[in-house]
Design a protein around this motif. Structure first.
Motif, PDB file in Angstrom:
ATOM      1  N   UNK A 102      -2.197  -3.122   3.670  1.00 55.64           N
ATOM      2  CA  UNK A 102      -2.698  -3.232   5.045  1.00 55.64           C
ATOM      3  C   UNK A 102      -3.788  -2.187   5.262  1.00 55.64           C
ATOM      4  N   UNK A 103      -4.932  -2.643   5.748  1.00 53.89           N
ATOM      5  CA  UNK A 103      -6.032  -1.709   5.990  1.00 53.89           C
ATOM      6  C   UNK A 103      -5.710  -0.801   7.172  1.00 53.89           C
ATOM      7  N   UNK A 104      -6.447   0.304   7.269  1.00 55.63           N
ATOM      8  CA  UNK A 104      -6.225   1.225   8.383  1.00 55.63           C
ATOM      9  C   UNK A 104      -6.481   0.546   9.716  1.00 55.63           C
ATOM     10  N   UNK A 105      -7.510  -0.303   9.781  1.00 61.94           N
ATOM     11  CA  UNK A 105      -7.820  -0.984  11.045  1.00 61.94           C
ATOM     12  C   UNK A 105      -6.712  -1.950  11.455  1.00 61.94           C
ATOM     13  N   UNK A 106      -6.172  -2.668  10.482  1.00 61.66           N
ATOM     14  CA  UNK A 106      -5.076  -3.608  10.788  1.00 61.66           C
ATOM     15  C   UNK A 106      -3.838  -2.829  11.197  1.00 61.66           C
ATOM     16  N   UNK A 107      -3.529  -1.761  10.458  1.00 50.77           N
ATOM     17  CA  UNK A 107      -2.370  -0.942  10.788  1.00 50.77           C
ATOM     18  C   UNK A 107      -2.502  -0.332  12.176  1.00 50.77           C
ATOM     19  N   UNK A 108      -3.700   0.142  12.506  1.00 49.07           N
ATOM     20  CA  UNK A 108      -3.941   0.730  13.824  1.00 49.07           C
ATOM     21  C   UNK A 108      -3.771  -0.311  14.928  1.00 49.07           C
ATOM     22  N   UNK A 109      -4.227  -1.551  14.661  1.00 50.24           N
ATOM     23  CA  UNK A 109      -4.092  -2.607  15.664  1.00 50.24           C
ATOM     24  C   UNK A 109      -2.633  -2.930  15.938  1.00 50.24           C
ATOM     25  N   UNK A 110      -1.820  -3.007  14.874  1.00 47.07           N
ATOM     26  CA  UNK A 110      -0.391  -3.273  15.066  1.00 47.07           C
ATOM     27  C   UNK A 110       0.290  -2.106  15.789  1.00 47.07           C
ATOM     28  N   UNK A 111      -0.074  -0.886  15.426  1.00 52.26           N
ATOM     29  CA  UNK A 111       0.514   0.287  16.092  1.00 52.26           C
ATOM     30  C   UNK A 111       0.218   0.265  17.585  1.00 52.26           C
ATOM     31  N   UNK A 112      -1.006  -0.083  17.934  1.00 52.55           N
ATOM     32  CA  UNK A 112      -1.374  -0.177  19.349  1.00 52.55           C
ATOM     33  C   UNK A 112      -0.564  -1.276  20.050  1.00 52.55           C
ATOM     34  N   UNK A 113      -0.442  -2.435  19.421  1.00 58.07           N
ATOM     35  CA  UNK A 113       0.317  -3.534  20.033  1.00 58.07           C
ATOM     36  C   UNK A 113       1.776  -3.131  20.252  1.00 58.07           C
ATOM     37  N   UNK A 114       2.340  -2.424  19.291  1.00 60.83           N
ATOM     38  CA  UNK A 114       3.732  -2.003  19.413  1.00 60.83           C
ATOM     39  C   UNK A 114       3.935  -0.982  20.521  1.00 60.83           C
TER      40      UNK A 114
END
Length: 514
Positions: free
Chosen positions: A1-13
Motif C-alpha cells: 500500500x502506497x503512503x498516499x493510499x494508506x493516508x487516505x484510509x487513515x483519514x477515512x477511519x
C-alpha cells in the motif's frame, strides 16, 4: 500500500460515524445531493434509473475522503486502461473488453465486437426464418457466467412472449438436463453449447448427453442442431459443429461479463435482435456515464464508496439485494457470481496480501417474499447489512393496479423502516418489539423494466465491481479460486492424487474408490 493510499484510509477511519437520522436532520438537500439518474433515449423521450444513496451513511466528508482514496489508487488511470483495451487482467495478461461489445472501448475492439454481433444476428434471423427447420425450443448448456447471464435475461424479458422457448442448463446433475428434455420436442429443438474454451467438463458432458438425446429420439444429424458459443472456435469445429454455426467471442471477454457477446445468443433467439439491441444500448448508457463522469458524480464509483465504507470501516460481511420485481428473481444469483468471483480475493494485483476485507458476501431475494423470510434479521438481528432495493415504477402485469401499488409501498416502506426503527409496543417499551433503526439501504428506481433497463442495471453492477476493485487494489478479472476444486475432482476421476482420510472414506462410501 502506497503512503498516499494508506493516508487516505487513515483519514477515512478517523471520521465520525453519524447516524442516518443526524445526517437527514442536518441537511435539507441530502436527498437531492445523493440521488441522480442515468438516462438513455427512447421513442417517447428519455428513460432511466434513479439511484438514491441518501439512506446510506455517506456524507460530504466521507465522499471527499473516498475521492482522495480514488485519486491515490489512480482510479482515472485504471479506468482509461479498461476502456482503452489495455491489459487490466494482469495475472492472465489480458484486456477486459466486454464494454466494447456494447460499442464503448478501443476502436478496434468495438469494430470486432460489432462484426461478431452482426454474425450472431444473421444466424438468429436465419433460424427465425426457418433455415434450420422448425425451431420451437433451445436448450442452452453452459455454466457460471455462460449460464447465469442468459438465464437472468431470458427470465426477465420473456414473461409476455418468447419467439423460442429457452431452457438454460448449467448443473452437471442429470436431473437438470432431464427436466429440459421433458419440456422440449427433440425434432424442434436446438442445442447451444456455451464454453469459452470448449473444454469445460460440466458443459461438454451435458452437451454429449444432449446429442445422445437427440439421436435416441430420431434426429438424424444431432450435431447439425448445435450452435457453439466460444472463444475457441477451432475446438468447436473439431467437436463437430459446422463453422457456420460457431459464434465466437473475444478471449478478452470474461465469462461473467459475457452476456453482451455471443453468449447472449439464447436471449436474442428468444426475444429477437430488436430487443437484444436495446439491452446493449442501456448498458452503453451506463458505460458512457462511467467513462466520462468523475468523482462522486460517477454513480458506479459512488456505490463503491458506500460498499467500501460498510465493508472496511463498519465491518459488514454481507450485502443484500432485493428486487421488488418477479422478473428480476435471478438477479441476486447473477450478482453473487459477478461480485464474489470478481472481488473475492486475498492478494492485490501486484501479488501482495490484501490489508483488509475484500468482497462482502452478496445475497438477496425477491420482495415481498423476502419480507416474510429474512427481513426479521435485517430489522432486529445483530448484523449490520447494507441493502439495495430495485423496483420499477411501471408494472410488469396487467392486473388490478392495486398489485403494483402494494409492491411499491412495501419496497419504500422497508427502506424507511430500516432507517427509522422504532418500537411497536403500545407503551413503546417492549424490547422484543423494538427496532434499532440506523440501518442503511440504497434504492434503484427504474422507470420501467425493459431490455434497455436490464442492460443498464447489469452494466452498472459491472462497473461498480471494477470501481471497488480499484479501491481495494485487486484484479477483478481472474478467478483462480474456482480451479482448485476442479483439479482435485479430475484427480479423483482419474484415480490420481492423495486425499485426506475423510475424503477417502466418502469416496469409498459412494462407491467411487478403486
Amino acid at each position: 500500500m502506497s503512503d498516499n493510499i494508506s493516508s487516505a484510509w487513515t483519514h477515512l477511519q478517523s471520521l465520525p460515524q453519524r447516524t442516518l437520522a443526524e445526517l437527514f436532520e442536518g441537511d435539507d438537500a441530502r436527498v437531492d445531493t445523493l440521488s441522480a439518474r442515468i438516462e438513455w433515449d427512447v421513442e417517447e423521450g428519455q428513460a432511466g434509473i434513479l439511484f438514491d444513496w441518501s439512506k446510506t451513511h455517506l456524507d460530504a466528508d466521507l465522499i471527499a475522503g473516498f475521492e482522495k482514496l480514488a485519486k491515490a489508487c489512480d482510479f482515472a488511470g485504471k479506468r482509461t486502461k479498461l476502456f482503452g483495451g489495455e491489459i487490466v487482467n494482469v495475472t492472465e495478461g489480458r484486456a477486459a473488453t466486454h464494454s466494447a461489445m456494447r460499442g464503448v472501448g478501443d476502436d478496434a475492439d468495438v469494430e470486432e465486437g460489432q462484426a461478431l454481433l452482426a454474425r450472431m444476428g444473421m444466424l438468429v434471423e436465419a433460424i427465425h426464418g426457418g433455415a434450420l427447420g422448425e425451431v420451437e425450443h433451445l436448450i442452452h448448456i453452459g455454466i457460471g457466467g455462460s449460464a447465469l447471464g442468459p438465464a437472468l435475461a431470458v427470465d426477465a424479458l420473456t414473461r409476455d412472449l418468447a419467439l423460442v422457448d429457452v431452457h438454460v442448463v448449467s448443473n452437471i446433475d442429470g436431473v437438470a438436463l432431464e427436466a429440459a428434455f421433458e419440456a422440449c420436442d427433440p425434432a424442434k429443438t436446438l442445442i447451444a453449447v456455451a464454453s469459452k474454451t470448449f473444454t469445460t467438463i460440466e458443459t461438454m458432458t451435458n452437451a454429449a448427453s444432449a446429442l445422445k438425446w437427440l439421436s435416441d429420439n430420431g434426429v438424424p444429424d444431432p450435431t447439425g442442431r448445435v450452435v457453439a458459443l466460444t472463444a475457441s472456435p477451432e475446438r468447436a469445429v473439431e467437436w463437430g459443429v459446422d463453422e457456420t454455426r460457431v459464434l465466437p467471442f473475444p478471449e478478452s471477454v470474461g465469462g461473467r461479463y459475457s452476456l453482451w457477446s455471443s453468449i447472449g445468443f439464447p436471449v436474442a433467439l428468444a426475444v429477437g435482435m430488436e430487443d437484444f439491441t436495446p439491452m446493449l444500448a442501456g448498458a452503453q448508457a451506463v458505460d458512457l456515464h462511467f467513462r466520462d463522469t468523475d468523482g462522486a458524480e460517477n454513480l458506479c464509483l459512488r456505490a463503491a464508496f458506500a460498499d467500501q465504507y460498510y465493508t472496511r470501516l463498519r465491518g459488514c460481511q454481507t450485502r443484500a439485494c432485493f428486487a421488488y420485481d418477479e422478473r428480476l428473481g435471478l438477479l441476486p444469483n447473477y450478482l453473487q457470481q459477478l461480485e464474489m468471483e470478481s472481488n473475492g480475493k486475498r492478494v492485490k494485483a501486484d501479488g501482495s496480501p490484501v490489508d483488509g476485507p475484500t468482497a462482502p458476501i452478496t445475497w438477496g431475494g425477491v420482495g415481498t417474499d423476502a419480507q416474510h423470510a429474512v427481513f426479521q434479521l435485517l430489522h432486529q438481528g445483530t448484523h449490520l447489512v447494507p441493502v439495495d432495493f430495485i423496483v420499477s415504477i411501471a408494472p410488469g402485469d396487467a392486473l388490478d393496479p392495486a398489485h403494483h401499488a402494494i409492491l411499491l409501498t412495501n419496497c419504500f416502506a422497508q427502506g424507511a423502516a430500516l432507517m427509522a426503527g422504532g418500537n411497536m409496543a403500545a407503551d413503546g417499551k417492549d424490547p422484543a418489539r423494538a427496532f434499532p433503526g440506523d440501518r442503511p439501504s440504497a434504492t434503484m428506481l427504474c422507470d420501467d423494466l425493459d431490455a434497455a433497463t436490464l442492460g443498464a442495471l447489469i452494466a452498472f453492477h459491472e462497473h461498480r465491481v471494477f470501481a471497488n476493485a480499484v479501491l481495494m487494489e485487486i484484479n477483478p478479472f481472474d478467478q483462480f479460486g474456482v480451479e482448485l476444486g476442479k483439479k482435485m475432482a479430475n484427480e479423483i476421476g482419474s484415480g490420481d492424487g492423495d486425499f485426506d482420510a475423510s475424503t477417502k472414506a466418502l469416496l469409498e462410501r459412494a462407491g467411487l474408490a478403486d
